[in-house]
Design an enzyme around this catalytic site. Structure first.
Site, short mmCIF file in Angstrom:
data_model
loop_
_atom_site.label_atom_id
_atom_site.label_comp_id
_atom_site.label_asym_id
_atom_site.label_seq_id
_atom_site.Cartn_x
_atom_site.Cartn_y
_atom_site.Cartn_z
N ARG A 1 7.55 0.32 1.79
CA ARG A 1 6.68 -0.85 1.82
C ARG A 1 6.03 -1.00 0.45
O ARG A 1 5.32 -0.09 -0.01
CB ARG A 1 5.61 -0.67 2.91
CG ARG A 1 4.59 -1.75 2.93
CD ARG A 1 3.60 -1.66 4.10
NE ARG A 1 2.61 -2.68 3.91
CZ ARG A 1 1.33 -2.46 3.60
NH1 ARG A 1 0.84 -1.23 3.54
NH2 ARG A 1 0.51 -3.47 3.38
N HIS B 1 -1.20 -8.15 -1.80
CA HIS B 1 -1.99 -6.91 -1.78
C HIS B 1 -3.02 -7.00 -2.91
O HIS B 1 -2.99 -6.26 -3.87
CB HIS B 1 -1.07 -5.69 -1.92
CG HIS B 1 -1.67 -4.40 -1.43
ND1 HIS B 1 -1.03 -3.57 -0.52
CD2 HIS B 1 -2.84 -3.79 -1.70
CE1 HIS B 1 -1.78 -2.51 -0.27
NE2 HIS B 1 -2.89 -2.61 -0.98
N GLU C 1 -4.72 -6.15 4.53
CA GLU C 1 -6.15 -5.90 4.71
C GLU C 1 -7.06 -7.04 4.27
O GLU C 1 -7.88 -6.89 3.34
CB GLU C 1 -6.56 -4.62 3.97
CG GLU C 1 -5.80 -3.39 4.42
CD GLU C 1 -6.38 -2.10 3.89
OE1 GLU C 1 -7.28 -2.14 3.02
OE2 GLU C 1 -5.94 -1.03 4.33
N ASN D 1 -3.39 -0.24 9.19
CA ASN D 1 -3.71 0.78 8.19
C ASN D 1 -4.88 1.58 8.73
O ASN D 1 -5.93 1.01 9.08
CB ASN D 1 -4.11 0.15 6.86
CG ASN D 1 -2.95 -0.59 6.20
OD1 ASN D 1 -1.82 -0.52 6.66
ND2 ASN D 1 -3.24 -1.28 5.10
N TYR E 1 -7.34 5.06 8.22
CA TYR E 1 -7.77 6.19 7.40
C TYR E 1 -8.85 7.03 8.08
O TYR E 1 -8.86 8.24 7.94
CB TYR E 1 -8.30 5.70 6.05
CG TYR E 1 -7.18 5.16 5.19
CD1 TYR E 1 -6.43 6.02 4.40
CD2 TYR E 1 -6.85 3.81 5.18
CE1 TYR E 1 -5.37 5.54 3.63
CE2 TYR E 1 -5.80 3.32 4.41
CZ TYR E 1 -5.07 4.20 3.64
OH TYR E 1 -4.01 3.74 2.89
N GLU F 1 -0.11 2.08 6.83
CA GLU F 1 -0.70 3.00 5.84
C GLU F 1 -1.48 4.06 6.58
O GLU F 1 -2.21 3.76 7.53
CB GLU F 1 -1.70 2.28 4.92
CG GLU F 1 -1.08 1.45 3.84
CD GLU F 1 -2.13 0.76 2.96
OE1 GLU F 1 -3.25 1.30 2.77
OE2 GLU F 1 -1.81 -0.33 2.45
C1 BGC Z 1 -5.29 -0.13 0.69
C2 BGC Z 1 -4.68 0.66 -0.43
C3 BGC Z 1 -5.64 1.76 -0.87
C4 BGC Z 1 -5.86 2.67 0.32
C5 BGC Z 1 -6.79 3.84 0.05
C6 BGC Z 1 -6.04 0.68 1.69
O1 BGC Z 1 -7.28 0.08 1.92
O2 BGC Z 1 -4.36 -0.98 1.27
O3 BGC Z 1 -4.36 -0.20 -1.47
O4 BGC Z 1 -5.21 2.46 -1.96
O5 BGC Z 1 -6.40 1.95 1.38
O6 BGC Z 1 -8.05 3.40 -0.25
#
Ligand code: BGC
Length: 459
Positions: A89, A133, A178, A303, A305, A363
């Protein structure tokens, strides 16, 4: 094939099996890796300007060279093949294609992505292209950028150029990456390009991003016929207490980040909380805009995290919530709590709220400290290995709970420019030495390659 889990224990590796055809990939974005932002006739983007504005970037870092992927793409595709990636991607830099953002097409810029896509296909790696992006052409920003209603048409015209050039070879497209970050960090916090801090702009920007998404999907149906989706970042929100104010702040945080984009795109309406959050800054949007925004999607990308635990704070805006740090939790270098269960919860939540749509984790990954230069030619990153292990297990949990999981993309293939945090935060499964630009597959990269090879395997 139904997902199967042979054994399970939270501390010992177990054997996991993902459905046949589950897609394993890695992700990057143009400004973060390419470098050479003005090469071959490209126009500047808002990131070019932002990064060259004193004080905006950690250590004055810029994307001028980044990972030099613009010149080293062949080597990078070979690395992807070595890792056994089934999909890659990447994002397309709008201002390489249309230096003024609209009108004249820059063939040399287009040719870069044509070469990249052909090289991926030669290695049987599926190209997955993100159209936006975060790097809006600067020429469009001069006309108001995401604040200008015309941006939806500018975007659809740019998208059509890309569909016509690559629609036959790229089977999966994402309109935006995002949109919440674009509007929040770009127009509320001002920490990302274009660096505004304006409560009244944020809802307009968010709405125009969504209109651009809708127009981009419509244009896709007219000119190309494979799959198109939207990529959002989601973060489950928990309340720090049962206090009325904390609960309400948490609900607002959830509406603002998790529902503000998916609700209109999937259900055709904004969450009721938006007006409470923005007050007088929330305009009345015409019904026909919402009809444009709500387009049938082939897939949704999540995405993921971290999560956040929220308490009320009068000082915060637009949502009056502050994150509460958790004791006994592991935090990454970007100060994000490692919370794998939040990923399964999020995927299950999307399924429940929006129906059983095909889902990809587009992601997922973590910044942990790695030395700037490999030691004895190797990069040992046990924390990142553990992060991937636990999050990929969480994807499997979501599958078992009924989410229509189709694939997973590690963020990121390469250590890269972590936006305004510069090169200090490393997210790669492949290490980049920013002096020599040499690439070294980290232990996490080898670990991920083994997951791909065994379609789950010993997690
Ligand atoms: C984004 C990436 C970024 C990653 C880590 C996401 O919000 O799509 O571009 O590097 O998180 O922060």
């Amino acid at each position: 094939m139904a997902p199967e889990r042979l054994t399970r224990s939270s501390t010992m590796p177990s054997t996991y099996r993902f459905p046949e055809g589950f897609l394993w990939g890695a992700a990057t974005s143009a400004y973060q890796i390419e470098g050479s932002p003005l090469a071959d006739g490209a126009g500047p983007s808002i990131w070019q300007r932002f990064a060259h504005t004193p004080g905006m970037m950690h250590d004055g870092d810029t994307g001028d060279v980044a990972c030099d992927h613009y010149n080293r793409w062949r080597e990078d595709v070979a690395l992807m093949a070595e890792l056994g990636l089934q999909a890659y991607r990447f994002s397309i830099s709008w201002s390489r294609i249309l230096p003024e953002g609209r009108g004249r097409v820059n063939r040399a810029g287009l040719a870069f992505y044509e070469r990249l896509v052909d090289a991926l296909l030669e290695r049987q790696i599926m190209p997955v292209a993100t159209l936006y992006h975060w790097d809006l052409p600067a020429a469009l920003d001069d006309m108001g950028g995401w604040l200008n209603r015309d941006v939806a048409h500018w975007f659809a015209d740019y998208a059509t150029v890309m569909y016509e050039a690559l629609g036959d070879r790229v089977p999966m497209w994402a309109t935006l990456n995002e949109p919440w970050v674009v509007a929040h960090a770009g127009y509320v916090e001002g920490t990302l390009a274009p660096g505004h801090r304006n409560l009244y702009e944020a809802p307009i920007v968010a709405h125009n991003l969504l209109r651009a998404h809708g127009a981009g999907v419509q244009a896709y149906r007219a000119s190309a016929k494979q799959q198109i989706g939207l990529v959002v970042n989601l973060e489950p929100k928990y309340s720090a207490s049962q206090d009325e104010r904390d609960l309400r702040a948490t609900q607002h945080a959830d509406a603002y980040m998790n529902r503000q984009y998916l609700d209109p795109a999937m259900l055709g309406a904004y969450p009721g909380e938006m007006r409470e959050i923005f007050g007088a800054a929330w305009p009345d949007f015409p019904a026909e805009d919402l009809a444009l925004i709500r387009q049938p999607l082939d897939w949704v990308g999540v995405n993921y995290y971290t999560r956040s635990v929220n308490a009320y704070s009068a000082k915060r805006w637009p949502v009056q919530a502050r994150p509460v740090r958790q004791k006994h939790a592991t935090y990454t270098e970007t100060n994000w709590e490692v919370y794998p269960r939040g990923l399964s919860e999020t995927l299950e939540w999307v399924t429940k709220r929006y129906g059983r749509v095909p889902l990809y984790v587009t992601e997922n990954g973590a910044a942990f400290f790695d030395p700037p230069t490999p030691i004895d030619g190797a990069v040992d990153d046990p924390n990142r290995v553990e992060y991937y292990r636990r999050h990929i297990r969480a994807v499997h949990d979501a599958l078992r709970a009924g989410a229509d999981m189709r694939g997973y993309f590690a963020w990121s293939l390469l250590d890269n420019l972590e936006w305004s945090l510069g090169f200090a935060k490393r997210f790669g499964i492949v290490h980049v030495d920013f002096e020599s630009l040499g690439r070294t597959v980290k232990r996490s990269g080898r670990f991920y390659a083994e997951i791909i090879r065994t379609n789950g395997g010993a997690l």
